[in-house]
Write a protein that holds these residues in place. Structure first.
Motif, PDB file in Angstrom:
ATOM      1  N   LYS A  73       0.830  -1.210   0.000  1.00 21.58           N
ATOM      2  CA  LYS A  73       0.000   0.000   0.000  1.00 21.58           C
ATOM      3  C   LYS A  73       0.860   1.254   0.000  1.00 21.58           C
ATOM      4  CE  LYS A  73      -4.014  -1.943   2.313  1.00 21.58           C
ATOM      5  NZ  LYS A  73      -4.805  -1.951   3.563  1.00 21.58           N
ATOM      6  N   LEU A  74       1.971   1.244   0.737  1.00 13.54           N
ATOM      7  CA  LEU A  74       2.876   2.390   0.743  1.00 13.54           C
ATOM      8  C   LEU A  74       3.454   2.643  -0.643  1.00 13.54           C
ATOM      9  CD1 LEU A  74       4.899   1.953   4.043  1.00 13.54           C
ATOM     10  CD2 LEU A  74       3.424   3.864   3.453  1.00 13.54           C
ATOM     11  N   LEU A  75       3.836   1.571  -1.327  1.00 10.19           N
ATOM     12  CA  LEU A  75       4.388   1.722  -2.672  1.00 10.19           C
ATOM     13  C   LEU A  75       3.333   2.263  -3.631  1.00 10.19           C
ATOM     14  CD1 LEU A  75       6.846   1.281  -4.524  1.00 10.19           C
ATOM     15  CD2 LEU A  75       5.815  -0.912  -5.102  1.00 10.19           C
ATOM     16  N   ARG A  76       2.105   1.743  -3.521  1.00 12.66           N
ATOM     17  CA  ARG A  76       1.031   2.234  -4.374  1.00 12.66           C
ATOM     18  C   ARG A  76       0.768   3.717  -4.138  1.00 12.66           C
ATOM     19  NH1 ARG A  76      -3.908  -1.142  -3.530  1.00 12.66           N
ATOM     20  NH2 ARG A  76      -2.565  -2.894  -3.182  1.00 12.66           N
ATOM     21  N   GLN A  77       0.788   4.119  -2.851  1.00 14.59           N
ATOM     22  CA  GLN A  77       0.573   5.524  -2.528  1.00 14.59           C
ATOM     23  C   GLN A  77       1.715   6.388  -3.052  1.00 14.59           C
ATOM     24  OE1 GLN A  77      -2.181   6.807  -1.182  1.00 14.59           O
ATOM     25  NE2 GLN A  77      -1.315   8.829  -1.506  1.00 14.59           N
ATOM     26  N   GLN A  78       2.944   5.870  -2.967  1.00 12.00           N
ATOM     27  CA  GLN A  78       4.094   6.610  -3.479  1.00 12.00           C
ATOM     28  C   GLN A  78       3.979   6.810  -4.990  1.00 12.00           C
ATOM     29  OE1 GLN A  78       7.780   4.524  -3.063  1.00 12.00           O
ATOM     30  NE2 GLN A  78       8.946   6.101  -4.079  1.00 12.00           N
ATOM     31  N   ILE A  79       3.592   5.785  -5.712  1.00 15.15           N
ATOM     32  CA  ILE A  79       3.426   5.891  -7.167  1.00 15.15           C
ATOM     33  C   ILE A  79       2.312   6.875  -7.498  1.00 15.15           C
ATOM     34  CG2 ILE A  79       2.717   4.620  -9.234  1.00 15.15           C
ATOM     35  CD1 ILE A  79       4.192   2.190  -8.020  1.00 15.15           C
ATOM     36  N   LYS A  80       1.224   6.791  -6.741  1.00 16.87           N
ATOM     37  CA  LYS A  80       0.105   7.714  -6.966  1.00 16.87           C
ATOM     38  C   LYS A  80       0.541   9.157  -6.725  1.00 16.87           C
ATOM     39  CE  LYS A  80      -4.562   8.567  -5.297  1.00 16.87           C
ATOM     40  NZ  LYS A  80      -5.570   8.151  -4.299  1.00 16.87           N
ATOM     41  N   ASP A  81       1.313   9.399  -5.659  1.00 21.05           N
ATOM     42  CA  ASP A  81       1.806  10.748  -5.373  1.00 21.05           C
ATOM     43  C   ASP A  81       2.727  11.262  -6.467  1.00 21.05           C
ATOM     44  OD1 ASP A  81       0.368  10.771  -3.032  1.00 21.05           O
ATOM     45  OD2 ASP A  81       2.089  10.264  -1.750  1.00 21.05           O
ATOM     46  N   GLU A  82       3.586  10.394  -6.990  1.00 24.31           N
ATOM     47  CA  GLU A  82       4.492  10.799  -8.062  1.00 24.31           C
ATOM     48  C   GLU A  82       3.724  11.164  -9.327  1.00 24.31           C
ATOM     49  OE1 GLU A  82       7.389   7.742  -8.621  1.00 24.31           O
ATOM     50  OE2 GLU A  82       8.311   8.094  -6.659  1.00 24.31           O
ATOM     51  N   VAL A  83       2.704  10.397  -9.647  1.00 23.93           N
ATOM     52  CA  VAL A  83       1.886  10.692 -10.833  1.00 23.93           C
ATOM     53  C   VAL A  83       1.149  12.007 -10.646  1.00 23.93           C
ATOM     54  CG1 VAL A  83      -0.139   9.927 -12.146  1.00 23.93           C
ATOM     55  CG2 VAL A  83       1.657   8.306 -11.571  1.00 23.93           C
ATOM     56  N   MET A  84       0.606  12.237  -9.464  1.00 28.38           N
ATOM     57  CA  MET A  84      -0.102  13.493  -9.193  1.00 28.38           C
ATOM     58  C   MET A  84       0.853  14.683  -9.271  1.00 28.38           C
ATOM     59  SD  MET A  84      -3.235  12.733  -8.828  1.00 28.38           S
ATOM     60  CE  MET A  84      -4.007  14.101  -8.000  1.00 28.38           C
ATOM     61  N   ASN A  85       2.071  14.534  -8.748  1.00 27.87           N
ATOM     62  CA  ASN A  85       3.061  15.612  -8.821  1.00 27.87           C
ATOM     63  C   ASN A  85       3.449  15.913 -10.253  1.00 27.87           C
ATOM     64  OD1 ASN A  85       3.128  16.063  -6.081  1.00 27.87           O
ATOM     65  ND2 ASN A  85       4.864  14.693  -5.734  1.00 27.87           N
ATOM     66  N   ARG A  86       3.608  14.870 -11.071  1.00 30.22           N
ATOM     67  CA  ARG A  86       3.937  15.074 -12.478  1.00 30.22           C
ATOM     68  C   ARG A  86       2.826  15.808 -13.208  1.00 30.22           C
ATOM     69  NH1 ARG A  86       5.581   9.505 -14.234  1.00 30.22           N
ATOM     70  NH2 ARG A  86       7.171   9.298 -12.678  1.00 30.22           N
ATOM     71  N   GLN A  87       1.581  15.403 -12.939  1.00 28.15           N
ATOM     72  CA  GLN A  87       0.455  16.075 -13.576  1.00 28.15           C
ATOM     73  C   GLN A  87       0.357  17.526 -13.112  1.00 28.15           C
ATOM     74  OE1 GLN A  87      -3.005  13.749 -12.703  1.00 28.15           O
ATOM     75  NE2 GLN A  87      -2.653  12.337 -14.407  1.00 28.15           N
ATOM     76  N   HIS A  88       0.645  17.758 -11.854  1.00 26.74           N
ATOM     77  CA  HIS A  88       0.582  19.119 -11.315  1.00 26.74           C
ATOM     78  C   HIS A  88       1.674  19.997 -11.956  1.00 26.74           C
ATOM     79  CE1 HIS A  88       0.624  22.577  -8.864  1.00 26.74           C
ATOM     80  NE2 HIS A  88       0.198  22.049  -7.732  1.00 26.74           N
ATOM     81  N   LYS A  89       2.842  19.443 -12.168  1.00 20.95           N
ATOM     82  CA  LYS A  89       3.933  20.215 -12.783  1.00 20.95           C
ATOM     83  C   LYS A  89       3.666  20.497 -14.252  1.00 20.95           C
ATOM     84  CE  LYS A  89       7.566  18.691  -9.687  1.00 20.95           C
ATOM     85  NZ  LYS A  89       8.796  17.912  -9.549  1.00 20.95           N
TER      86      LYS A  89
END
Length: 91
Positions: A73-89
């Motif tokens: 679950k931590l890894l999934r959340q980390q991947i989700k956060d990275e994708v959200m950060n990329r979209q935000h940038k």
């Protein structure tokens, strides 16, 4: 990138598959001890009665499998956060 995970969380997500394999191994040993009543029950040099041995293996299996799920679950959340950060940038 700012990595706010603790050292143990980084270790857990990196080696999470070892938790899965270990959990399955301990679970298999606990179940096989239920099936085979005449067996020597020693663990790390200690002699156990049958039910203590089975209980020990099932508890360790439960803890290892729980650690695997937590780190997955931590890894999934980390991947989700990275994708959200990329979209935000990008926006």
């Amino acid at each position: 990138m700012d990595d706010r995970r603790t050292r143990s969380e980084r270790f857990g997500t990196k080696w999470r598959w070892l938790y899965l394999v270990g959990g399955i191994f301990y679970l298999a040993n606990g179940i096989s001890s239920l099936i085979k009543p005449r067996e020597v029950y020693d663990y790390l040099g200690f002699d156990f009665n049958r039910w203590a041995y089975i209980g020990l293996h099932l508890i360790v299996a439960f803890l290892l499998l729980r650690l695997f799920i937590k780190n997955q679950k931590l890894l999934r959340q980390q991947i989700k956060d990275e994708v959200m950060n990329r979209q935000h940038k990008e926006n």
